[in-house]
Design a protein around this motif. Structure first.
Motif, PDB file in Angstrom:
ATOM      1  N   PHE A  55       4.040  -0.575 -45.797  1.00  0.00           N
ATOM      2  CA  PHE A  55       4.284   0.150 -44.549  1.00  0.00           C
ATOM      3  C   PHE A  55       3.396   1.379 -44.414  1.00  0.00           C
ATOM      4  N   SER A  70      11.761   8.186 -35.094  1.00  0.00           N
ATOM      5  CA  SER A  70      10.764   8.960 -34.387  1.00  0.00           C
ATOM      6  C   SER A  70       9.535   9.178 -35.261  1.00  0.00           C
ATOM      7  N   ILE A  71       8.514   9.701 -34.640  1.00  0.00           N
ATOM      8  CA  ILE A  71       7.304  10.074 -35.367  1.00  0.00           C
ATOM      9  C   ILE A  71       7.636  10.998 -36.527  1.00  0.00           C
ATOM     10  N   LEU A 121      -4.804  14.220 -24.239  1.00  0.00           N
ATOM     11  CA  LEU A 121      -4.172  14.800 -23.053  1.00  0.00           C
ATOM     12  C   LEU A 121      -4.370  16.306 -23.023  1.00  0.00           C
ATOM     13  N   ASN A 157      16.416   1.148 -33.186  1.00  0.00           N
ATOM     14  CA  ASN A 157      15.518   2.120 -33.790  1.00  0.00           C
ATOM     15  C   ASN A 157      15.261   3.292 -32.846  1.00  0.00           C
ATOM     16  N   PHE A 207      -2.841   7.888 -18.930  1.00  0.00           N
ATOM     17  CA  PHE A 207      -2.060   7.975 -20.171  1.00  0.00           C
ATOM     18  C   PHE A 207      -1.090   6.807 -20.320  1.00  0.00           C
ATOM     19  N   LEU A 215       7.673   9.668 -24.988  1.00  0.00           N
ATOM     20  CA  LEU A 215       6.848   8.583 -24.450  1.00  0.00           C
ATOM     21  C   LEU A 215       7.713   7.542 -23.752  1.00  0.00           C
ATOM     22  N   ARG A 216       8.861   7.264 -24.351  1.00  0.00           N
ATOM     23  CA  ARG A 216       9.760   6.293 -23.711  1.00  0.00           C
ATOM     24  C   ARG A 216      10.198   6.806 -22.350  1.00  0.00           C
ATOM     25  N   ASP A 245       3.516  -0.417 -30.515  1.00  0.00           N
ATOM     26  CA  ASP A 245       3.110  -0.443 -31.924  1.00  0.00           C
ATOM     27  C   ASP A 245       4.211   0.097 -32.814  1.00  0.00           C
ATOM     28  N   PHE A 246       4.784   1.175 -32.370  1.00  0.00           N
ATOM     29  CA  PHE A 246       5.859   1.789 -33.151  1.00  0.00           C
ATOM     30  C   PHE A 246       7.013   0.802 -33.320  1.00  0.00           C
ATOM     31  N   ASP A 247       7.421   0.226 -32.219  1.00  0.00           N
ATOM     32  CA  ASP A 247       8.564  -0.680 -32.275  1.00  0.00           C
ATOM     33  C   ASP A 247       8.288  -1.912 -33.121  1.00  0.00           C
ATOM     34  N   VAL A 285       0.371   1.403 -42.112  1.00  0.00           N
ATOM     35  CA  VAL A 285       0.857   1.214 -40.743  1.00  0.00           C
ATOM     36  C   VAL A 285       1.366   2.532 -40.187  1.00  0.00           C
ATOM     37  N   ALA A 343       6.189  -2.111 -35.583  1.00  0.00           N
ATOM     38  CA  ALA A 343       6.114  -1.711 -36.992  1.00  0.00           C
ATOM     39  C   ALA A 343       7.514  -1.581 -37.586  1.00  0.00           C
ATOM     40  N   LEU A 355       0.014   4.793 -37.033  1.00  0.00           N
ATOM     41  CA  LEU A 355       0.875   5.164 -35.912  1.00  0.00           C
ATOM     42  C   LEU A 355       0.804   6.662 -35.662  1.00  0.00           C
ATOM     43  N   SER A 387       7.633  13.452 -29.438  1.00  0.00           N
ATOM     44  CA  SER A 387       8.165  12.309 -30.163  1.00  0.00           C
ATOM     45  C   SER A 387       8.068  11.055 -29.312  1.00  0.00           C
ATOM     46  N   ILE A 388       8.327   9.946 -29.964  1.00  0.00           N
ATOM     47  CA  ILE A 388       8.388   8.669 -29.263  1.00  0.00           C
ATOM     48  C   ILE A 388       9.357   8.738 -28.079  1.00  0.00           C
ATOM     49  N   PHE A 425      -0.833   8.428 -32.370  1.00  0.00           N
ATOM     50  CA  PHE A 425       0.019   9.308 -31.572  1.00  0.00           C
ATOM     51  C   PHE A 425      -0.662  10.654 -31.388  1.00  0.00           C
ATOM     52  N   LEU A 466       1.421   2.838 -27.749  1.00  0.00           N
ATOM     53  CA  LEU A 466       2.002   3.612 -28.844  1.00  0.00           C
ATOM     54  C   LEU A 466       3.443   3.170 -29.096  1.00  0.00           C
ATOM     55  N   VAL A 481      -1.802   3.936 -22.692  1.00  0.00           N
ATOM     56  CA  VAL A 481      -1.857   4.483 -24.051  1.00  0.00           C
ATOM     57  C   VAL A 481      -0.447   4.662 -24.592  1.00  0.00           C
TER      58      VAL A 481
END
Lengths: 321, 321
Positions: free
Chosen positions: A68, A6-7, A86, A2, B68, B10-11, B78-80, A71, B82, A75, B6-7, A79, B75, B71
């Motif tokens: 979903f 993305s968001i 921040l 996955n 951060f 964050l990653r 939770d995303f993963d 959920v 979901a 999310l 985007s995620i 986010f 995030l 947090v």
DNA sequence: TTCATTTATCGTATTTAACAATTAATTAAT
DNA sequence: ATTAATTAATTGTTAAATACGATAAATGAA
């Protein structure tokens, strides 16, 4: 995986779910319908599930889509608030700043600075810790505070010292002492006087020791040293005529020294630099950076206690420390 | 806006925070260091905050970065999860399926299907609701269940009926009744018999009414109709010799009819199709889709109660409904 | 100092996302 | 039944984001 999701996909999904229409959702997301369709399809393919049952007339969530939806909404909301927090810190709409400084700095120098700063940034919490010179450096090193204000006590290579004020040493004597009314006093005149010292780890005591070792100051070593841990205690002892003390002007300018007299020492004149102390290689938070600028600016322009001078310093951004 | 964030950012952030090194984090993310550097910088610029203090030797979180980090980790997690949950549903490692069917279908036909299915997908929760023909359709329409098994009761255009079994009507008589031992019974022979009916909204009763209106069946209207809401009740009345009943073979094959005799009706032979009932234009969940296939497959191959025949039907995917 | 290592930067290539236009499907209206 | 209107899907193209490779600058250790 996955990893590609993305968001963005979640935003597309929730907006379509909300509108019940790709066209409408696309317009609200400022996208074209084709782009949105592709995004949603991409999400569906990545999870291997149909989220919408679509006809050209109606777009309905499937059971799994319905499941979903909340959920996904959570999310997205989480986010956005995380990023928003921040940005609020960056924009100094929130945050906190901690400063370590000597008691006299806090009571004599900082109040107008803090007042000004708080009017401009009322949402920033400020914490002031009064510490001795050594403790100030340690707090900065430990990241207990954002920066310190104090002498260059140990010239620690991990710390960055930015001089802002020059303080001057002098003797503090009680009413009726023989020095009263003098313009200045020579160090040599201190022989025979009972001297009260600040505890070893304070900047003042450290510098006095330095002088003595350099031979510039001949004080009798014979007498047992009488030392007190803080300036207010010394003031009380002086008032009791136990002895007199050598202190920087700043330290002797607090309420505790009200009825006592400060006479500057000469031959040699002795000064100490009061610096803004920050940690090398660590950036300041926006709030701390701004407050630091406020301090420097005020110290340059404010009405200072006697015998203190602001140290002219080119004003540059603190980002390049 | 943070729309561009985007995620992925964050990653990147959490991985660098974890590794304390861009190079190492990049390798773990299967990226080049330059790309990762750019991504983190992009995040920092978007929020307007320095998250890392970097030298070529060390990468340390700033106070805000430290704040951060948990947090961001939450995030991502939770995303993963979901997305993972959705994929699990798609992969049928979890989920639920609801079926509406007649009591006799549930007790006579479904047990081996359910048994087989549960062995293959033990994590899928199954709910079976016994309903009359009309209720089955309503439950499908209301999305109370994923699909139904029953007669084509109302030929609702919103529903898709997929025939799987052919059931046959016959009379059910008690021990010692004059029909006992007959190979078959003609509809005309039912005149003079006291008939027990199922309540109006059941498929059986509906079809009997249809026949009568078409004149194919002359039954005495004079007698007060005796109707019972469910087959087991009818069985009890028959056993009490209150009367006899016309029922499909399937309905008369349950335990309640043990000591009673089922004799098929002829002239005309009357059949009803038992169908898989799903909602047009709504896709089935993967779990429901699979279970539906199981049902159809079993119905084709299983040993059926007497007078039931499987309706040969080309096996095609249910995606193209 | 020099060396090894690491982050930052720059130019280029590739992948991804967005767009515009068109097609196919569906509903309502004629 | 036919038409008109609306909507999602599709297709080809353009623009943007992302990744890469090579290199420069910085840092700490030998």
């Amino acid at each position: 995986m996955n990893t590609s999701l993305s968001i963005r996909h979640l935003r597309a999904f929730t907006e379509v779910a909300c509108c019940g229409s790709f066209t409408q959702a696309a317009s609200r997301l400022h996208l074209t319908q084709s782009s949105l369709t592709a995004t949603v399809k991409q999400l569906e393919q990545s999870v291997g599930l149909t989220l919408f049952d679509r006809t050209t007339r109606r777009v309905l969530l499937t059971a799994q889509g319905e499941q979903f939806r909340p959920v996904a909404e959570k999310l997205i909301s989480d986010f956005d608030t995380a990023i928003g927090d921040l940005q609020a810190i960056a924009g100094q709409q929130q945050g906190q700043v901690g400063i370590a400084a000597s008691p006299s700095t806090i009571s004599r120098l900082l109040p107008p600075v803090i007042d000004d700063y708080r009017q401009q940034f009322p949402e920033i919490a400020i914490s002031l810790r009064d510490d001795s010179a050594g403790q100030i450096e340690q707090r900065v090193l430990d990241n207990d505070v954002d920066f310190g204000i104090g002498a260059n006590h140990s010239a620690n290579p991990e710390l960055y010292y930015q001089p802002v004020l020059t303080d001057r040493y002098g003797v503090v004597v009680p009413e009726g002492h023989r020095f009263e009314g003098f313009e200045s006093v020579q160090w040599q005149a201190l022989i025979e006087e009972e001297l009260l010292f600040l505890s070893a780890d304070t900047g003042i005591r450290a510098q006095l020791n330095q002088f003595r070792q350099a031979g510039q100051l001949q004080l009798s070593d014979q007498k047992a040293i009488l030392e007190v841990s803080n300036p207010a205690g010394i003031a009380a002892l002086i008032r009791q005529r136990i002895g007199i003390s050598v202190l920087p002007a700043l330290a002797s300018s607090t309420e505790s020294f009200k009825a006592l007299h400060f006479i500057p020492l000469v031959e040699p004149q002795m000064r100490r630099e009061i610096c803004l102390v920050s940690r090398k290689g660590r950036s300041l938070s926006p709030a701390a950076s701004t407050l630091l600028s406020f301090v420097r600016q005020h110290f340059l322009t404010m009405r200072l206690p006697a015998y203190l001078e602001s140290t002219a310093q080119p004003q540059h951004s603190n980002q390049d420390l």
